[in-house]
Write a protein that holds these residues in place. Structure first.
Motif, PDB file in Angstrom:
ATOM      1  N   ASP A 254       0.862  -1.172   0.000  1.00 31.99           N
ATOM      2  CA  ASP A 254       0.000   0.000   0.000  1.00 31.99           C
ATOM      3  C   ASP A 254       0.892   1.212   0.000  1.00 31.99           C
ATOM      4  O   ASP A 254       1.837   1.293   0.742  1.00 31.99           O
TER       5      ASP A 254
ATOM      6  N   SER B 212      -3.830  -4.255  -7.514  1.00 24.37           N
ATOM      7  CA  SER B 212      -3.604  -4.086  -6.084  1.00 24.37           C
ATOM      8  C   SER B 212      -4.783  -3.342  -5.451  1.00 24.37           C
ATOM      9  O   SER B 212      -5.195  -2.288  -5.932  1.00 24.37           O
TER      10      SER B 212
ATOM     11  N   THR C 150      -6.154  -1.893  -1.725  1.00 23.98           N
ATOM     12  CA  THR C 150      -5.824  -1.591  -0.337  1.00 23.98           C
ATOM     13  C   THR C 150      -7.062  -1.096   0.394  1.00 23.98           C
ATOM     14  O   THR C 150      -7.907  -0.401  -0.181  1.00 23.98           O
TER      15      THR C 150
ATOM     16  N   THR D 233      -2.858  -0.386   6.808  1.00 26.55           N
ATOM     17  CA  THR D 233      -3.691  -0.664   5.645  1.00 26.55           C
ATOM     18  C   THR D 233      -3.528  -2.116   5.198  1.00 26.55           C
ATOM     19  O   THR D 233      -2.414  -2.591   4.999  1.00 26.55           O
TER      20      THR D 233
ATOM     21  N   ASN E 187      -3.993  -5.228   2.431  1.00 26.50           N
ATOM     22  CA  ASN E 187      -3.760  -5.215   0.991  1.00 26.50           C
ATOM     23  C   ASN E 187      -4.042  -6.574   0.383  1.00 26.50           C
ATOM     24  O   ASN E 187      -3.886  -7.622   1.026  1.00 26.50           O
TER      25      ASN E 187
ATOM     26  N   GLN F  81      -3.488  -8.458  -3.604  1.00 27.15           N
ATOM     27  CA  GLN F  81      -2.948  -8.320  -4.949  1.00 27.15           C
ATOM     28  C   GLN F  81      -3.287  -9.525  -5.817  1.00 27.15           C
ATOM     29  O   GLN F  81      -3.277 -10.659  -5.335  1.00 27.15           O
TER      30      GLN F  81
ATOM     31  N   GLY G 273      -1.905 -11.508  -0.089  1.00 26.44           N
ATOM     32  CA  GLY G 273      -2.321 -10.349   0.669  1.00 26.44           C
ATOM     33  C   GLY G 273      -2.034 -10.450   2.152  1.00 26.44           C
ATOM     34  O   GLY G 273      -1.591 -11.486   2.659  1.00 26.44           O
TER      35      GLY G 273
END
Length: 369
Positions: free
Chosen positions: A27, A61, A63, A74, A76, A78, A95
Motif C-alpha cells: 500500500d 492491487s 488496499t 492498511t 492489501n 494483490q 495479501g
C-alpha cells in the motif's frame, strides 16, 4: 513449497506489528487519515530471473481498512498474472489483512503455476551435465494467522497445501533413476506454528532493527497429505546503519525437512532471486539448506542507490553434511531505483556470480531480504 513469485508478488509472511506491510506494492499509504478509504490500482509489470528469463504480465492491487481504527495499518490484496519467455505461467492472489488494533494479522497466498523447470539430481555435488527438464502444474494455498503478544512478539498458526499434478518428464531420466519422491505428482497438506520477533522500522528496506522467525509445518495423512514429514525453518536478519544512510543487512536462513519421504517441490531449493543470487533456483536440492548472506546498501543521488552482496551456503541430507571448506558462494552488485522514497520501495537490478558457470541478471521489485 510454492513457486517463488517475483518479490512484488509475494506475501510478506514476516510482516508484523510496527512494520509496513511488504506485500507487492502493498500500500502506497501506510496509514490513511480516513480509515474508510479504499484504493484499487492496476499496472503492467516486467521481471527477470535465471529461471524465467524475461516475464511480462499485470498486477491488480487493492488496499483497504478492515475497521475504523486509524492506528491499524492498511490491509492489501494483490492479483498477479505473469508469462515468461520460457513459456511459464504464474497466477496468484496474495495479501495481508490487519485486524482491529493489529491484534491479529493474516497473511495468505493462493496460486496456480504451469512451470517448465530443470532438475540436476539430489545432493550438493551434482554436475552441470546432469540437467534434466521437466514440467508441472501446481495449485498452492498458504494461510498464516499471527497473534500479537506485545513487545514486537507474535505467535502464529499456519496451513499449507500443495497439489502437484500433470508432471511430465522422460521415463528413465534422472528423476526416475534417483527415485525422487513425488516425481509423478502428489498432494501434501500440513499444519504448523510460528514464533516471530520483529523490531525493523520498515519491511521494504529497513535501516535498523532485527527480525527472527522460527516456524514448523507438519505434513501428515490426517490432513489429507500423501506424505508424512515436517518442515522446520529458522530465519534471522539484522539491519544496521553503518555511516549516514549506508546500511549493512545480514540474513541467516536455515531450512530443514525431517521424514523419510519429502516430495520434490518441498525439498530445499538452492539459489534464486532472493538467496544465493547467481544460481538457478533449484540448482541444488536436498532435505536441508543453510545460507548466510550479507548486503551493503549505499544511496547515490536522487532516487538511485547501489548494493554489493555476498552469500555462502549449501544443501545437505543432514546437518552433518555441511563442511565449512566446501561451502558454495556467490557475490555481486546491483542498482536501486526508489519508486516510493517515503516507503523505501525499490526497483532492483542485480547481477550475481556463483561458482563455475552459475551467474545471472535479476530485475525485481523490492529488496532480496
Amino acid at each position: 513449497m510454492a513457486i517463488r513469485l517475483p518479490t512484488f508478488a509475494q506475501t510478506q509472511t514476516d510482516t508484523v506489528a510496527n512494520v509496513k506491510p511488504a506485500g507487492p506494492l502493498a500500500d502506497t499509504v501506510l496509514r490513511s487519515r480516513d480509515p474508510r478509504k479504499r484504493s484499487l490500482i492496476a499496472f503492467p509489470v516486467v521481471a527477470r530471473s535465471i529461471e524465467t528469463d524475461w516475464s511480462i504480465g499485470a498486477v491488480v492491487s487493492y488496499t483497504f481498512h478492515i475497521s475504523k481504527d486509524t492506528a491499524t495499518r492498511t490491509s492489501n490484496l494483490q492479483g498477479l498474472i505473469l508469462y515468461s519467455l520460457n513459456k511459464q505461467l504464474v497466477t496468484a492472489a496474495t495479501g495481508t489483512t490487519y485486524f482491529p488494533k493489529e491484534k491479529y494479522i493474516l497473511n495468505y497466498q493462493f496460486s496456480y503455476s504451469y512451470f517448465p523447470d530443470s532438475f540436476w539430481g539430489l545432493g550438493k555435488n551434482t554436475p552441470d551435465s546432469a540437467k534434466t527438464p521437466y514440467t508441472f502444474q501446481q495449485y498452492f494455498a498458504y494461510l498464516h494467522l499471527m497473534r500479537s503478544l506485545g513487545h514486537n512478539l507474535f505467535v502464529g498458526v499456519m496451513y499449507e497445501q500443495q497439489n502437484l499434478l500433470r508432471v511430465k518428464h522422460t521415463p528413465g531420466d534422472l528423476l526416475d533413476q534417483e527415485q525422487v519422491v513425488g516425481r509423478n505428482g502428489y498432494l501434501v497438506s500440513g499444519l504448523g506454528a510460528s514464533f516471530t520477533y520483529d523490531s525493523r522500522n520498515n519491511a521494504f528496506a529497513p535501516d535498523k532493527g532485527y527480525f527472527a522467525q522460527i516456524f514448523f509445518n507438519h505434513f501428515d495423512k490426517i490432513f489429507g497429505s500423501d506424505y508424512n514429514y515436517t518442515n522446520f525453518v529458522v530465519d534471522l536478519r539484522m539491519f544496521k546503519r553503518i555511516y549516514k544512510d549506508q546500511v549493512l543487512a545480514v540474513q541467516l536462513y536455515d531450512f530443514n525437512n525431517f521424514g523419510k519421504e519429502v516430495p520434490l517441490r518441498s525439498l530445499a531449493s538452492f539459489g534464486g532471486a532472493n538467496s544465493m543470487r547467481g544460481y538457478y533456483d533449484g540448482r541444488y536440492r536436498d532435505k536441508e539448506q543453510l545460507v548466510l548472506q550479507a548486503e551493503y546498501r549505499v544511496p547515490l543521488f536522487w532516487r538511485f542507490g547501489a548494493v554489493g552482496f555476498a552469500d555462502c551456503g549449501d544443501v545437505g541430507h543432514t546437518m552433518l553434511d555441511y563442511q565449512l571448506k566446501n561451502l558454495k558462494y556467490s557475490f555481486g552488485a546491483g542498482l536501486r531505483l526508489a519508486l516510493d522514497r517515503k516507503e523505501k520501495l525499490n526497483l532492483r537490478v542485480d547481477y550475481g556470480i556463483g561458482q563455475g558457470s552459475n551467474h545471472g541478471l535479476y530485475f525485481q521489485l523490492g529488496e532480496a531480504f
